[in-house]
Design an enzyme around this catalytic site. Structure first.
Site, mmCIF file in Angstrom:
data_model
loop_
_atom_site.group_PDB
_atom_site.id
_atom_site.type_symbol
_atom_site.label_atom_id
_atom_site.label_comp_id
_atom_site.label_asym_id
_atom_site.label_seq_id
_atom_site.Cartn_x
_atom_site.Cartn_y
_atom_site.Cartn_z
ATOM 1 N N ARG A 1 0.839 -1.212 0.000
ATOM 2 C CA ARG A 1 0.000 0.000 0.000
ATOM 3 C C ARG A 1 0.867 1.252 0.000
ATOM 4 O O ARG A 1 1.887 1.313 0.693
ATOM 5 C CB ARG A 1 -0.957 -0.007 1.193
ATOM 6 C CG ARG A 1 -1.824 -1.252 1.191
ATOM 7 C CD ARG A 1 -3.215 -1.065 1.708
ATOM 8 N NE ARG A 1 -3.908 -2.358 1.663
ATOM 9 C CZ ARG A 1 -4.630 -2.800 0.638
ATOM 10 N NH1 ARG A 1 -4.815 -2.055 -0.428
ATOM 11 N NH2 ARG A 1 -5.190 -4.000 0.668
ATOM 12 N N ASP A 2 0.427 2.240 -0.785
ATOM 13 C CA ASP A 2 1.133 3.518 -0.845
ATOM 14 C C ASP A 2 0.995 4.222 0.503
ATOM 15 O O ASP A 2 -0.072 4.242 1.113
ATOM 16 C CB ASP A 2 0.542 4.392 -1.960
ATOM 17 C CG ASP A 2 1.443 5.556 -2.315
ATOM 18 O OD1 ASP A 2 1.993 5.564 -3.429
ATOM 19 O OD2 ASP A 2 1.600 6.470 -1.471
ATOM 20 N N ILE A 3 2.073 4.820 0.956
ATOM 21 C CA ILE A 3 2.070 5.476 2.264
ATOM 22 C C ILE A 3 1.239 6.766 2.249
ATOM 23 O O ILE A 3 0.749 7.200 3.294
ATOM 24 C CB ILE A 3 3.530 5.738 2.730
ATOM 25 C CG1 ILE A 3 3.609 5.881 4.236
ATOM 26 C CG2 ILE A 3 4.135 6.926 2.030
ATOM 27 C CD1 ILE A 3 5.029 5.841 4.784
ATOM 28 N N ASN B 1 4.901 6.454 -13.467
ATOM 29 C CA ASN B 1 5.630 7.678 -13.783
ATOM 30 C C ASN B 1 7.090 7.363 -14.070
ATOM 31 O O ASN B 1 7.672 6.473 -13.449
ATOM 32 C CB ASN B 1 5.541 8.653 -12.601
ATOM 33 C CG ASN B 1 4.109 9.051 -12.304
ATOM 34 O OD1 ASN B 1 3.352 9.349 -13.224
ATOM 35 N ND2 ASN B 1 3.723 9.048 -11.041
ATOM 36 N N HIS C 1 7.684 1.399 -10.395
ATOM 37 C CA HIS C 1 6.474 1.048 -9.650
ATOM 38 C C HIS C 1 5.272 1.384 -10.503
ATOM 39 O O HIS C 1 5.247 2.400 -11.192
ATOM 40 C CB HIS C 1 6.398 1.766 -8.297
ATOM 41 C CG HIS C 1 6.674 3.231 -8.343
ATOM 42 N ND1 HIS C 1 7.946 3.739 -8.498
ATOM 43 C CD2 HIS C 1 5.847 4.307 -8.252
ATOM 44 C CE1 HIS C 1 7.896 5.064 -8.500
ATOM 45 N NE2 HIS C 1 6.634 5.441 -8.368
ATOM 46 N N HIS D 1 1.368 2.230 -10.017
ATOM 47 C CA HIS D 1 0.316 2.576 -9.063
ATOM 48 C C HIS D 1 -0.981 1.913 -9.538
ATOM 49 O O HIS D 1 -1.347 2.042 -10.708
ATOM 50 C CB HIS D 1 0.048 4.088 -9.051
ATOM 51 C CG HIS D 1 1.196 4.944 -8.652
ATOM 52 N ND1 HIS D 1 1.290 5.553 -7.417
ATOM 53 C CD2 HIS D 1 2.312 5.344 -9.332
ATOM 54 C CE1 HIS D 1 2.395 6.290 -7.357
ATOM 55 N NE2 HIS D 1 3.033 6.182 -8.508
HETATM 56 P P1 DGP Z 1 5.994 8.449 -7.937
HETATM 57 O O1 DGP Z 1 5.694 9.902 -7.853
HETATM 58 O O2 DGP Z 1 5.270 7.784 -9.102
HETATM 59 O O3 DGP Z 1 7.476 8.151 -7.909
HETATM 60 O O4 DGP Z 1 5.326 7.797 -6.639
HETATM 61 C C1 DGP Z 1 6.015 7.436 -5.490
HETATM 62 C C2 DGP Z 1 5.003 6.949 -4.490
HETATM 63 O O5 DGP Z 1 5.691 6.286 -3.444
HETATM 64 C C3 DGP Z 1 4.165 8.041 -3.826
HETATM 65 O O6 DGP Z 1 2.787 7.835 -4.153
HETATM 66 C C4 DGP Z 1 4.393 7.865 -2.333
HETATM 67 C C5 DGP Z 1 4.994 6.492 -2.233
HETATM 68 N N1 DGP Z 1 5.975 6.338 -1.172
HETATM 69 C C6 DGP Z 1 7.063 7.104 -0.940
HETATM 70 N N2 DGP Z 1 7.753 6.646 0.111
HETATM 71 C C7 DGP Z 1 7.096 5.545 0.549
HETATM 72 C C8 DGP Z 1 7.326 4.614 1.600
HETATM 73 O O7 DGP Z 1 8.281 4.698 2.367
HETATM 74 N N3 DGP Z 1 6.414 3.600 1.729
HETATM 75 C C9 DGP Z 1 5.338 3.463 0.909
HETATM 76 N N4 DGP Z 1 4.510 2.459 1.125
HETATM 77 N N5 DGP Z 1 5.096 4.324 -0.106
HETATM 78 C C10 DGP Z 1 5.968 5.343 -0.268
#
Ligand code: DGP
Length: 122
Positions: free
Chosen positions: A34-36, A93, A106, A108
């Protein structure tokens, strides 16, 4: 262009177990968590375990086993999250124009609310 992978990025640290994550699915070559900072009720990130910077890097350099595993994992997450009915959006992205924050590929997976049009005018 040859991509250079930075193994100090946050997702590399998640893969090494240095930072916790809320895992949704783990397979031989792929991790989904899951995204944080969720931007929708469902916001899952799917990453390959290999050192790939972004999608085109992965598509050009990964093995067929990794590509199949990653693609199937996305399908499995969509099924687990029940997204076939409501629908969803995949976003990956890349680089500066794509405003990629974390330099590890990644995808999304977003769902759970109407997501609006694909792009907004800058
Ligand atoms: P992007 O902008 O496409 O590189 O998205 C990076 C995503 O990563 C953003 O939606 C927030 C997520 N993210 C950043 N740090 C962490 C983390 O430590 N844990 C998790 N689960 N998600 C993270």
């Amino acid at each position: 262009m040859a991509y250079t992978y930075d193994d100090q990025n946050i997702f590399a640290k998640i893969l090494r177990g240095e930072i916790p994550n809320q895992t949704v699915l783990e397979t031989e070559h792929t991790l989904a968590f899951r995204d944080i900072y969720p931007q929708a009720p469902v916001h899952v990130l799917v990453i390959p375990k290999g050192p790939y910077v972004c999608y085109d890097h992965f598509a050009q350099a990964a093995s067929e086993a990794e590509i199949v595993d990653f693609t199937r994992a996305i399908g499995q997450v969509c099924a687990q999250e029940g997204l076939e009915g409501p629908g969803f959006r995949l976003i990956s992205n890349a680089g500066e124009a794509g405003v990629q924050e974390v330099p590890h590929l990644h995808v999304h997976i977003l769902s759970g609310r109407p997501l609006g049009r694909m792009l907004q005018k800058a």
